[in-house]
Write a protein that holds these residues in place. Sequence first.
Motif, PDB file in Angstrom:
ATOM      1  N   THR A 168       0.829  -1.209   0.000  1.00  0.00           N
ATOM      2  CA  THR A 168       0.000   0.000   0.000  1.00  0.00           C
ATOM      3  C   THR A 168       0.860   1.255   0.000  1.00  0.00           C
ATOM      4  O   THR A 168       0.623   2.200  -0.764  1.00  0.00           O
ATOM      5  N   VAL A 169       1.870   1.294   0.847  1.00  0.00           N
ATOM      6  CA  VAL A 169       2.699   2.502   0.954  1.00  0.00           C
ATOM      7  C   VAL A 169       3.468   2.758  -0.341  1.00  0.00           C
ATOM      8  O   VAL A 169       3.694   3.923  -0.712  1.00  0.00           O
ATOM      9  N   GLN A 170       3.854   1.718  -1.053  1.00  0.00           N
ATOM     10  CA  GLN A 170       4.515   1.912  -2.346  1.00  0.00           C
ATOM     11  C   GLN A 170       3.587   2.607  -3.335  1.00  0.00           C
ATOM     12  O   GLN A 170       4.026   3.453  -4.127  1.00  0.00           O
ATOM     13  N   ARG A 171       2.315   2.249  -3.283  1.00  0.00           N
ATOM     14  CA  ARG A 171       1.339   2.853  -4.196  1.00  0.00           C
ATOM     15  C   ARG A 171       1.157   4.330  -3.893  1.00  0.00           C
ATOM     16  O   ARG A 171       1.001   5.147  -4.800  1.00  0.00           O
ATOM     17  N   TYR A 172       1.184   4.669  -2.613  1.00  0.00           N
ATOM     18  CA  TYR A 172       1.073   6.080  -2.238  1.00  0.00           C
ATOM     19  C   TYR A 172       2.282   6.858  -2.743  1.00  0.00           C
ATOM     20  O   TYR A 172       2.151   7.918  -3.369  1.00  0.00           O
ATOM     21  N   VAL A 173       3.470   6.346  -2.447  1.00  0.00           N
ATOM     22  CA  VAL A 173       4.701   7.066  -2.794  1.00  0.00           C
ATOM     23  C   VAL A 173       4.847   7.205  -4.309  1.00  0.00           C
ATOM     24  O   VAL A 173       5.293   8.248  -4.811  1.00  0.00           O
ATOM     25  N   ALA A 217      11.680   3.784  -3.345  1.00  0.00           N
ATOM     26  CA  ALA A 217      12.209   3.797  -1.980  1.00  0.00           C
ATOM     27  C   ALA A 217      11.162   4.406  -1.055  1.00  0.00           C
ATOM     28  O   ALA A 217      10.442   5.341  -1.428  1.00  0.00           O
ATOM     29  N   ILE A 218      11.076   3.881   0.156  1.00  0.00           N
ATOM     30  CA  ILE A 218      10.047   4.313   1.099  1.00  0.00           C
ATOM     31  C   ILE A 218      10.700   4.982   2.309  1.00  0.00           C
ATOM     32  O   ILE A 218      11.344   4.311   3.121  1.00  0.00           O
ATOM     33  N   PRO A 219      10.555   6.297   2.459  1.00  0.00           N
ATOM     34  CA  PRO A 219      11.003   6.921   3.711  1.00  0.00           C
ATOM     35  C   PRO A 219      10.029   6.580   4.831  1.00  0.00           C
ATOM     36  O   PRO A 219       8.811   6.630   4.653  1.00  0.00           O
ATOM     37  N   GLY A 220      10.558   6.194   5.970  1.00  0.00           N
ATOM     38  CA  GLY A 220       9.698   5.774   7.076  1.00  0.00           C
ATOM     39  C   GLY A 220       8.995   6.946   7.726  1.00  0.00           C
ATOM     40  O   GLY A 220       9.624   7.975   8.009  1.00  0.00           O
TER      41      GLY A 220
END
Length: 334
Positions: free
Chosen positions: A136-141, A154-157
């Motif tokens: 899910t977070v990849q889709r947002y970013v 890449a996902i910043p926390g």
Amino acid sequence: MTDSTPHILVIGPAWVGDMVMAQSLFMTLKQTRNNPLIDVVAPAWSLPLLARMPEVNQGIALPVKHKELGLARRWKLGRSLRRIGYDQAIVVPRSYKAALVPWFARIPRRTGYRGEMRYGTINDMRLLDKAVLFQTVQRYVALGREGNATQAPAIPGPSLQIDAKNQQTLLHRFGLDTDKPVIAMMPGAEYGPAKRWPTDYFTELARRLVERGKQIWVLGSAKEVELGEQIAEVDGVTNLCGKTELVDVVDLLALCDQAVSNDSGLMHVACASGTKVIAIYGSSDPAYTPPLSDTAQIVYKHLACSPCFKRTCPLGHTHCLKMIKPDDVADLIE
């Protein structure tokens, strides 16, 4: 800020955990888009949470209930936002109604994924390749990047700001201290019982941890008061469910040594508050919505029937959770 500073409107998600994950999008925009001003349209309950995200310029309350169309109110809000002159809107939810406010606001570039016949309301249409963007977070970013994603970004926390003054106020109000190590427990999960580790398991875990010299704070909404009362039958446990606001929970979690949580919104809040998290998964998939923290530990049994993503166990036994014993979690507590 200069005239060249982009001004971006984000239409945010409607759930606690999703809003925390959306901070990764805001962070990405700040890092890659010339430090833009970011405003977020979101449910009113989330505005104090957004205020803890330094990337957000302002939160704007969406004056409609969850799943409500509220066409006239969306139009009124969109019309009021025209004067701001946004350069771009990013619509995180994939529903038709979520795209209406930026369209009514006449924002020239409106970015979002294809879904629910949004042609016209979304004019920077992205294709969602779930094989590339599994999380899910990849889709947002990815919505903060240009074009369709060909690889996972890449996902910043997420990292929420902590209010030290409010921490002291809360400690005084509830008669708390941190003389003994504090373990937070979050026994709720709004989605349904198939994501909730049995409450008697939480109770047994609390008993064992108190015997080891720990103290327990149970955190949750008013819906979890009874769950908290059951766990608080153990001496050394304080039930704070229903007694705090969401941002109070952020500050209290930052005081805890560790947190034990179901896969829930508060699990993501705990990670973003800097607490070490033990995340318990049953019907959901830790690969899909993982805790966004390098220090988090996942407890998951990988049964053939899990993940099913159901609110209640379709087989009636919830083995995916019941097979995770208190000893399994107790052994992970530092």
